[in-house]
Design an enzyme around this catalytic site. Structure first.
Site, short mmCIF file in Angstrom:
data_model
loop_
_atom_site.label_atom_id
_atom_site.label_comp_id
_atom_site.label_asym_id
_atom_site.label_seq_id
_atom_site.Cartn_x
_atom_site.Cartn_y
_atom_site.Cartn_z
N SER A 174 40.12 35.93 41.65
CA SER A 174 41.49 35.47 41.84
C SER A 174 41.85 35.42 43.34
CB SER A 174 42.45 36.36 41.04
OG SER A 174 43.72 35.78 40.92
N ASP A 176 41.63 30.84 30.68
CA ASP A 176 42.46 31.31 31.79
C ASP A 176 43.76 30.50 31.87
OD1 ASP A 176 43.53 32.31 34.11
OD2 ASP A 176 41.75 31.97 35.34
N HIS A 189 41.14 35.01 32.36
CA HIS A 189 41.27 35.33 33.77
C HIS A 189 40.53 36.62 34.13
CE1 HIS A 189 43.09 34.75 37.67
NE2 HIS A 189 43.51 36.00 37.70
#
Length: 423
Positions: free
Chosen positions: A244, A362, A390
């Site tokens: 991320s 995600d 995610h």
């Protein structure tokens, strides 16, 4: 992050952060963890595992003797930015692809031209593929005066990295709301294989210090922290793994230290766009309001971050110490994501091999963004994990570990390397 109503009321009245961690609250070393002071009063917790390597690296020396010149890649491309916001990338050499990791086929892609509209890169999917052999851009485009031209012409050595290689270090960098604990399965797996691994807690996360000033959480402040950690533990060949927001710091380090960064893994990192905080985000609300909304935010993160939302996923969040930061830190982190230099050109200049891992479910990062990233990067492989979301490293640790290990061991075939060198 579930707290009582009384605690929330006291927080709103006093403005104090309930779980802030300061340098005075932590010790210097404990059980495989160390605490690194990157600046006075700015202390980061770091997990550093240095495995024993019997044989003194003799296996590595023997392998290098057997394969002289293996993995030498000639990276050559021309990047042109026009005044209307169009980006044209011309690959002047052979773009290498791995049979194990390439999603489409096992053949190297020919040299070609990639056109991207910087203003809205998601709307130009028809222009994203390589041109056919012999095809050229229309003459009217060649006559326009470019705003900026960047030439990339270098050679880099790309070889397989085994756990027995004493000059290899794996760095794992988490994102907003996470901690080094989300990498538990990866740290255990690769340290047992003999790899040296390093994983820091970002400031305000895990057991790192939590300064009560917003400027401590800007991208540039966090990037300097990661630079200090990298310089402290880096060796000859370093592999960066980011998740991320942590992907941005991996990109920054790969751009700053091209000779030291050997490979990069980007897990659910998003598209190759410059960072800029949103003006209409829920995280712009006052800190005390965010604190009162923390149970809702935690539930929303669970829904969006996992393909399933059962007891197992909740336990994974607790064990990974994920989304367990103060409202002040969360607000400062989101508003500090300003990095105008990290645009498409910045990513297109990277010559390091990059593996992109994307969880199909995600809801934070669309698949289109990672696909565009794969098109912009020079040497890249995109792998989609259908059962992941995610937090794919927590949901599917075996799949992620296997995929990462294959990428660490991958090196260009000798035939492809010779062809690239003759271009």
């Amino acid at each position: 992050m579930l707290t009582s109503i009384a605690e929330r009321i006291m927080y709103c009245l006093t403005g104090k952060t309930p779980n802030s961690v300061g340098p005075a609250d932590i010790s210097e070393t404990c059980d495989g963890y160390s605490f690194m002071e990157v600046k006075p009063g700015r202390v980061l917790r770091v997990r550093h595992i240095l495995p024993s390597r019997p044989g003194g690296g003799q296996e590595e020396a023997q392998e290098e003797v057997k394969k002289p010149g293996q993995g030498l890649v000639h990276c050559k491309r021309k990047i042109t930015v026009y005044r209307n916001g169009q980006l044209v990338i011309e690959n002047l050499g052979t773009t290498l692809r791995s049979e194990i990791l390439h999603c489409r086929n096992g053949n190297p892609e020919p040299a070609g031209t990639l056109e991207v509209e910087l203003s809205d890169y998601t709307s130009t999917g028809n222009d994203g593929g390589p041109c056919k052999e012999g095809e050229t851009l229309p003459s009217k485009r060649r006559k326009r005066k470019p705003k900026k031209v960047v030439l990339v012409d270098c050679q880099r050595q790309v070889t397989g990295c085994k756990g027995t290689h004493s000059d290899v270090v794996l760095f794992f960098i988490h994102g907003v709301g996470g901690s080094l604990d989300i990498w538990k399965e990866q740290l255990d797996f690769f340290s047992k294989l003999g790899y040296e691994v390093v994983a820091p807690d970002l400031v305000g996360h895990g057991a790192s210090a939590s300064p009560q000033i917003g400027a401590a959480y800007t991208f540039y402040s966090l990037a300097e922290d990661m630079r200090c950690v990298f310089k402290r533990y880096a060796k000859k060949r370093n592999i960066l793994v980011g998740h991320s927001y942590g992907v941005s710091f991996c990109t920054f380090l790969a751009h700053e230290y091209p000779d030291l960064v050997h490979k990069v893994v980007m897990i659910n990192g998003g598209g190759p766009t410059a960072l800029e905080p949103s003006l209409c985000s829920i995280f712009n609300m006052p800190t005390c309001v965010l604190h009162c909304l923390s149970p809702c935010l935690a539930w929303s993160f669970l829904k969006a971050g996992f393909a399933r939302q059962g007891a197992k996923e909740k336990q994974l969040l607790r064990e990974g110490n994920a989304f367990n930061v103060s409202s002040f830190v969360l607000r400062a982190m989101m508003s500090g994501q300003y990095w105008p230099e990290g645009d498409e050109v910045y990513h297109a200049e990277l010559t390091v091999p990059i593996l992109l891992v994307h969880g199909m479910h995600d809801k934070f990062v669309p698949l289109d963004e990672d696909q565009r990233m794969a098109e912009i990067l020079q040497i890249s492989f995109l792998k989609v994990i259908e059962e992941g979301s995610h937090m794919v490293m927590l949901e599917c640790p075996e799949t992620v570990n296997t995929l990462l290990h294959e990428f660490f061991l991958w090196e260009p075939e000798l035939q492809n390397v010779e062809e690239a060198g003759n271009e």
